[in-house]
Design a protein around this motif. Structure first.
Motif, PDB file in Angstrom:
ATOM      1  N   LEU A  11     -39.451 -14.441 -43.454  1.00 32.16           N
ATOM      2  CA  LEU A  11     -38.589 -14.130 -42.320  1.00 32.16           C
ATOM      3  C   LEU A  11     -38.215 -12.656 -42.356  1.00 32.16           C
ATOM      4  CD1 LEU A  11     -36.783 -14.998 -39.917  1.00 32.16           C
ATOM      5  CD2 LEU A  11     -35.025 -15.575 -41.606  1.00 32.16           C
ATOM      6  N   VAL A  12     -38.423 -11.967 -41.244  1.00 31.87           N
ATOM      7  CA  VAL A  12     -38.131 -10.548 -41.167  1.00 31.87           C
ATOM      8  C   VAL A  12     -37.555 -10.226 -39.792  1.00 31.87           C
ATOM      9  CG1 VAL A  12     -40.450  -9.930 -40.365  1.00 31.87           C
ATOM     10  CG2 VAL A  12     -39.071  -8.241 -41.607  1.00 31.87           C
ATOM     11  N   GLN A  13     -36.712  -9.203 -39.733  1.00 30.60           N
ATOM     12  CA  GLN A  13     -36.138  -8.777 -38.464  1.00 30.60           C
ATOM     13  C   GLN A  13     -37.133  -7.948 -37.663  1.00 30.60           C
ATOM     14  OE1 GLN A  13     -32.211  -7.049 -38.567  1.00 30.60           O
ATOM     15  NE2 GLN A  13     -31.615  -8.254 -40.352  1.00 30.60           N
ATOM     16  N   PRO A  14     -36.988  -7.924 -36.338  1.00 37.07           N
ATOM     17  CA  PRO A  14     -37.840  -7.045 -35.535  1.00 37.07           C
ATOM     18  C   PRO A  14     -37.797  -5.616 -36.050  1.00 37.07           C
ATOM     19  CG  PRO A  14     -36.602  -8.505 -34.123  1.00 37.07           C
ATOM     20  CD  PRO A  14     -36.064  -8.711 -35.515  1.00 37.07           C
ATOM     21  N   GLY A  15     -38.968  -4.992 -36.103  1.00 36.20           N
ATOM     22  CA  GLY A  15     -39.091  -3.656 -36.646  1.00 36.20           C
ATOM     23  C   GLY A  15     -39.371  -3.609 -38.131  1.00 36.20           C
ATOM     24  N   TYR A  79     -55.847  -7.798 -47.635  1.00 35.08           N
ATOM     25  CA  TYR A  79     -54.456  -7.591 -47.291  1.00 35.08           C
ATOM     26  C   TYR A  79     -54.292  -7.389 -45.789  1.00 35.08           C
ATOM     27  CZ  TYR A  79     -54.369  -6.347 -52.254  1.00 35.08           C
ATOM     28  OH  TYR A  79     -54.520  -6.339 -53.622  1.00 35.08           O
ATOM     29  N   LEU A  80     -53.113  -7.694 -45.315  1.00 29.87           N
ATOM     30  CA  LEU A  80     -52.725  -7.343 -43.955  1.00 29.87           C
ATOM     31  C   LEU A  80     -51.335  -6.725 -44.006  1.00 29.87           C
ATOM     32  CD1 LEU A  80     -53.647  -7.431 -40.967  1.00 29.87           C
ATOM     33  CD2 LEU A  80     -52.273  -9.514 -40.742  1.00 29.87           C
ATOM     34  N   GLN A  81     -51.291  -5.418 -43.859  1.00 31.10           N
ATOM     35  CA  GLN A  81     -50.016  -4.711 -43.793  1.00 31.10           C
ATOM     36  C   GLN A  81     -49.497  -4.799 -42.370  1.00 31.10           C
ATOM     37  OE1 GLN A  81     -48.222  -3.092 -46.324  1.00 31.10           O
ATOM     38  NE2 GLN A  81     -46.636  -2.990 -44.735  1.00 31.10           N
ATOM     39  N   GLN A  82     -48.313  -5.343 -42.217  1.00 25.50           N
ATOM     40  CA  GLN A  82     -47.717  -5.561 -40.915  1.00 25.50           C
ATOM     41  C   GLN A  82     -46.466  -4.697 -40.787  1.00 25.50           C
ATOM     42  OE1 GLN A  82     -47.135  -9.880 -41.460  1.00 25.50           O
ATOM     43  NE2 GLN A  82     -48.585 -10.167 -39.769  1.00 25.50           N
ATOM     44  N   ASN A  83     -46.523  -3.713 -39.920  1.00 20.28           N
ATOM     45  CA  ASN A  83     -45.390  -2.840 -39.655  1.00 20.28           C
ATOM     46  C   ASN A  83     -44.898  -3.023 -38.230  1.00 20.28           C
ATOM     47  OD1 ASN A  83     -45.649  -1.686 -42.254  1.00 20.28           O
ATOM     48  ND2 ASN A  83     -47.060  -0.117 -41.491  1.00 20.28           N
ATOM     49  N   SER A  84     -43.683  -2.573 -37.990  1.00 22.16           N
ATOM     50  CA  SER A  84     -43.090  -2.652 -36.657  1.00 22.16           C
ATOM     51  C   SER A  84     -43.233  -4.039 -36.055  1.00 22.16           C
ATOM     52  CB  SER A  84     -43.723  -1.603 -35.738  1.00 22.16           C
ATOM     53  OG  SER A  84     -43.568  -0.300 -36.262  1.00 22.16           O
ATOM     54  N   LEU A  85     -42.877  -5.027 -36.829  1.00 25.64           N
ATOM     55  CA  LEU A  85     -43.076  -6.404 -36.409  1.00 25.64           C
ATOM     56  C   LEU A  85     -42.225  -6.758 -35.195  1.00 25.64           C
ATOM     57  CD1 LEU A  85     -43.383  -8.032 -39.902  1.00 25.64           C
ATOM     58  CD2 LEU A  85     -45.025  -8.343 -38.037  1.00 25.64           C
ATOM     59  N   LYS A  86     -42.799  -7.586 -34.344  1.00 28.34           N
ATOM     60  CA  LYS A  86     -42.167  -8.039 -33.120  1.00 28.34           C
ATOM     61  C   LYS A  86     -42.040  -9.559 -33.135  1.00 28.34           C
ATOM     62  CE  LYS A  86     -44.534  -4.396 -30.501  1.00 28.34           C
ATOM     63  NZ  LYS A  86     -45.450  -4.121 -29.359  1.00 28.34           N
ATOM     64  N   PRO A  87     -41.098 -10.105 -32.375  1.00 25.73           N
ATOM     65  CA  PRO A  87     -40.998 -11.568 -32.297  1.00 25.73           C
ATOM     66  C   PRO A  87     -42.309 -12.234 -31.882  1.00 25.73           C
ATOM     67  CG  PRO A  87     -39.047 -10.574 -31.358  1.00 25.73           C
ATOM     68  CD  PRO A  87     -39.992  -9.442 -31.666  1.00 25.73           C
ATOM     69  N   GLU A  88     -43.110 -11.568 -31.069  1.00 21.77           N
ATOM     70  CA  GLU A  88     -44.388 -12.114 -30.634  1.00 21.77           C
ATOM     71  C   GLU A  88     -45.397 -12.246 -31.771  1.00 21.77           C
ATOM     72  OE1 GLU A  88     -43.874  -8.542 -28.260  1.00 21.77           O
ATOM     73  OE2 GLU A  88     -42.185  -9.643 -29.146  1.00 21.77           O
ATOM     74  N   ASP A  89     -45.115 -11.623 -32.915  1.00 18.14           N
ATOM     75  CA  ASP A  89     -45.991 -11.753 -34.074  1.00 18.14           C
ATOM     76  C   ASP A  89     -45.734 -13.031 -34.858  1.00 18.14           C
ATOM     77  OD1 ASP A  89     -47.268  -9.210 -33.673  1.00 18.14           O
ATOM     78  OD2 ASP A  89     -45.497  -8.248 -34.559  1.00 18.14           O
ATOM     79  N   THR A 116     -42.252 -15.176 -39.624  1.00 15.07           N
ATOM     80  CA  THR A 116     -41.257 -15.363 -38.582  1.00 15.07           C
ATOM     81  C   THR A 116     -40.502 -14.059 -38.374  1.00 15.07           C
ATOM     82  OG1 THR A 116     -40.983 -17.692 -39.167  1.00 15.07           O
ATOM     83  CG2 THR A 116     -39.265 -16.686 -37.819  1.00 15.07           C
ATOM     84  N   VAL A 117     -40.528 -13.553 -37.148  1.00 11.61           N
ATOM     85  CA  VAL A 117     -39.858 -12.308 -36.795  1.00 11.61           C
ATOM     86  C   VAL A 117     -38.723 -12.651 -35.843  1.00 11.61           C
ATOM     87  CG1 VAL A 117     -40.100  -9.973 -35.919  1.00 11.61           C
ATOM     88  CG2 VAL A 117     -42.051 -11.111 -37.026  1.00 11.61           C
ATOM     89  N   SER A 118     -37.509 -12.510 -36.321  1.00  6.92           N
ATOM     90  CA  SER A 118     -36.351 -12.922 -35.541  1.00  6.92           C
ATOM     91  C   SER A 118     -35.100 -12.207 -36.024  1.00  6.92           C
ATOM     92  CB  SER A 118     -36.143 -14.434 -35.649  1.00  6.92           C
ATOM     93  OG  SER A 118     -34.977 -14.850 -34.952  1.00  6.92           O
ATOM     94  N   SER A 119     -34.207 -11.945 -35.100  1.00  4.54           N
ATOM     95  CA  SER A 119     -32.917 -11.367 -35.438  1.00  4.54           C
ATOM     96  C   SER A 119     -31.838 -12.436 -35.544  1.00  4.54           C
ATOM     97  CB  SER A 119     -32.505 -10.320 -34.397  1.00  4.54           C
ATOM     98  OG  SER A 119     -32.469 -10.886 -33.099  1.00  4.54           O
TER      99      SER A 119
END
Length: 119
Positions: A11-15, A79-89, A116-119
């Motif tokens: 679980l991570v916040q947007p961005g 690997y998959l580095q995921q930056n600037s994550l968005k809820p759509e991810d 999961t990308v959510s605030s």
């Protein structure tokens, strides 16, 4: 036996950022194209990123500039580095190994890891 084991989801916040890993065993990793797919609830599975045995990469337009796929053949890991994550991810992310020869096609999948990308 062939095995693909994903890790790094959460679980991570947007961005925010995550780094997914997929450790492979049971086949000659360096000769396979490795890819990340994802599937969100109510949507079909889609290709996110791929990297060939010679290092050529491709990305879905929706993740270009934000995600980076890489591989370490010595560690049998992609690997998959995921930056600037968005809820759509938000999706389950699956690791895929694929190789085609004249006589046979090989296609292996991991169990998936939830992002999961959510605030």
């Amino acid at each position: 036996q062939v095995q693909l084991v994903e890790s790094g989801g959460g679980l991570v916040q947007p961005g925010g950022s995550l780094r997914l890993s997929c450790v492979a065993s049971g086949f000659t990793f360096s000769t396979y194209t490795m890819s990340w797919y994802r599937q969100a609830p109510g949507k079909e599975r889609e290709l996110v990123a791929g990297i060939t045995s010679i290092g050529r990469t491709n990305y879905a337009n929706s993740v270009k500039g934000r995600f980076t796929i890489s591989r370490d053949n010595a560690l049998n890991t992609v690997y998959l580095q995921q930056n600037s994550l968005k809820p759509e991810d938000t999706a389950v992310y699956y690791c895929n190994a694929r190789r085609a020869t004249l006589s046979k096609q090989y296609d292996y999948w991991g169990q998936g890891t939830q992002v999961t990308v959510s605030s």
